[in-house]
Structure formats: C-alpha cells, structure tokens
Design a protein around this motif. Structure first.
Motif, mmCIF file in Angstrom:
data_model
loop_
_atom_site.group_PDB
_atom_site.id
_atom_site.type_symbol
_atom_site.label_atom_id
_atom_site.label_comp_id
_atom_site.label_asym_id
_atom_site.label_seq_id
_atom_site.Cartn_x
_atom_site.Cartn_y
_atom_site.Cartn_z
ATOM 1 N N UNK A 9 -3.197 2.741 -2.819
ATOM 2 C CA UNK A 9 -3.950 1.996 -1.803
ATOM 3 C C UNK A 9 -3.429 0.567 -1.678
ATOM 4 N N UNK A 10 -3.178 -0.063 -2.821
ATOM 5 C CA UNK A 10 -2.693 -1.441 -2.815
ATOM 6 C C UNK A 10 -1.322 -1.563 -2.163
ATOM 7 N N UNK A 15 1.451 -3.865 2.304
ATOM 8 C CA UNK A 15 2.666 -3.479 3.034
ATOM 9 C C UNK A 15 3.912 -3.472 2.153
ATOM 10 N N UNK A 16 3.700 -3.206 0.858
ATOM 11 C CA UNK A 16 4.848 -2.980 -0.012
ATOM 12 C C UNK A 16 5.490 -1.641 0.336
ATOM 13 N N UNK A 17 4.663 -0.704 0.780
ATOM 14 C CA UNK A 17 5.152 0.560 1.331
ATOM 15 C C UNK A 17 4.666 0.662 2.767
ATOM 16 N N UNK A 18 5.586 0.898 3.685
ATOM 17 C CA UNK A 18 5.224 1.055 5.091
ATOM 18 C C UNK A 18 5.755 2.389 5.603
ATOM 19 N N UNK A 19 4.978 2.982 6.516
ATOM 20 C CA UNK A 19 5.304 4.293 7.074
ATOM 21 C C UNK A 19 5.555 4.163 8.564
ATOM 22 N N UNK A 42 4.690 -6.877 -4.796
ATOM 23 C CA UNK A 42 3.543 -6.714 -5.694
ATOM 24 C C UNK A 42 3.377 -7.862 -6.677
ATOM 25 N N UNK A 43 4.465 -8.548 -7.002
ATOM 26 C CA UNK A 43 4.372 -9.600 -8.018
ATOM 27 C C UNK A 43 3.571 -10.803 -7.525
#
Length: 217
Positions: A9-10, A15-19, A42-43
């Motif tokens: 979810x995070x 938007x560390x992972x985008x589709x 994420x950091x």
C-alpha cells in the motif's frame, strides 16, 4: 495488516511503484513494461522505511536466523541494510557493482571474515542478475551468502530460475501479487489493466514486443 500488505500500500501511495498498462514505461534494458519501481523514494518516509526494515527483520528471523552479517547492494540496498543491521545488532558491509579501479580495489566494503554467514539486502528483484553478482562477490571473499531479502519482487520466472541455478533462496517484504491486489482493491486499476498486468508477469518479453509494435503503429 501484514508487513507485505502495509508496504505494498505504501509503495503505491508514495508512487515508489507506478502502474501504467496503457502507456508503458521503457526500462533501461529497452523492454516495455506496465510497471516502474523506484524504491529509493522510500527512504524519505520514516513510517514506510520502518515498515520495510521491520518486514526484512521478520523475514531474516524466519528464514536466515543464523546470519552473522548484513550486506547491502550499492546503492539502493545500502540504507535498508543499514537499518536492518542496526535493528538486529549485526555488522554491516556493502557491495559495489564492480571493484574499485583505485586504492585497494575492493568490491565488498566493511569488515567481512571468511566463514561468516551473510544475508544480502536489495531494493528490488526483477531477474535477480544484479544481486546475484553481489552474492558472488561476497562468496569470493570466503564468506557465505545464505540468502537474499528485498523490499519488492516482481515474482518473474527468470528470477526463480536464476536463484535456483545458484542454489539460493530469496524473500521479499512485499511482492507483485500483493501490490496488484492492493491496486485493485483501491480502484487504481481496471479489469482490462488487471488482465494486461497478469499477462506481463507471465511473459514480459512477449508483452514488451506486443506493446512496442502497438507504439510503433
């Protein structure tokens, strides 16, 4: 909620992972993909990074409890490895993508002794090629890599085959399946998108070729 669900979810929220199945990304390899991951983001989020390193610690305690040393891959794996090592009270080393071309020419930085058991931390598992290079560099020192733990894995068959060929196990805090379920539950993808995303995971090369042709057309 498990660490896997929380982190999935995070990753979507920040938007560390985008589709983007309709407008595919082009990876550095030239392949087209409906997903792009930048876990370096994420950091910058304390709650997210804590969920990640707590999830990594959980995986290590479950699967690699006899670890002596935590190793981070340069560069994106280093911060997560540092937090994990600190939490677990273990030594930390990091692995360059290639040996330095000056000084002592080290590829593994830090204190690592022959026979020590090492868990390697990476940010992302796609095919596993880069982290397995780090594994070989550590093993060449006389230490022994007993496993790999990552923030996220695409769960591609190529990674499964590469790790199997190297007789090594890997685990991730969260994975493609969990992330897609979260995206679906929060209405971030349509039914058509879901089908496309499933097809990509089954055969990334075929998916890339099809969408490259569509782009050219």
């Amino acid at each position: 909620m498990t660490y896997s669900q929380r982190v999935a979810k995070a990753l979507l929220d920040i938007h560390a992972v985008t589709l983007s199945p309709d407008k595919p990304y082009t990876w550095a390899s030239g392949l087209k993909s409906p997903i792009y991951t930048d876990n370096r983001l994420t950091i910058s989020y304390p709650d997210v990074r804590q969920a990640i390193y707590n999830g990594m610690e959980e995986q290590i305690n479950l699967h690699f409890a006899d670890a002596d040393v935590i190793a981070g891959t340069a560069t994106a794996g280093i911060p997560h490895a540092a937090w994990v090592a600190q939490e677990m009270g273990l030594p930390l080393v990091y692995v360059r993508s290639k040996p330095k071309d000056h000084g002592q020419g080290h590829q593994v930085e830090g204190v690592l002794k022959p026979g020590q058991k090492v868990v390697v931390i990476d940010d992302l598992i796609s095919t596993g090629g880069s982290v397995l290079n780090a594994v070989r560099a550590i093993n060449n020192t006389g230490a022994q890599v007993i496993g790999v733990v990552a923030v996220f894995t695409y769960q591609l068959q190529a990674a499964e085959q590469n790790f199997l060929a190297n007789d090594l196990k890997y685990y991730a805090v969260t994975d493609y399946t969990t992330l897609i379920k979260e995206a679906q539950a929060t209405d971030q993808i349509s039914a058509d998108h879901l089908k496309s995303l499933q097809q990509w995971r089954e055969d990334p090369m075929k998916w890339s070729k099809k969408h490259s042709l569509n782009t050219v057309g």
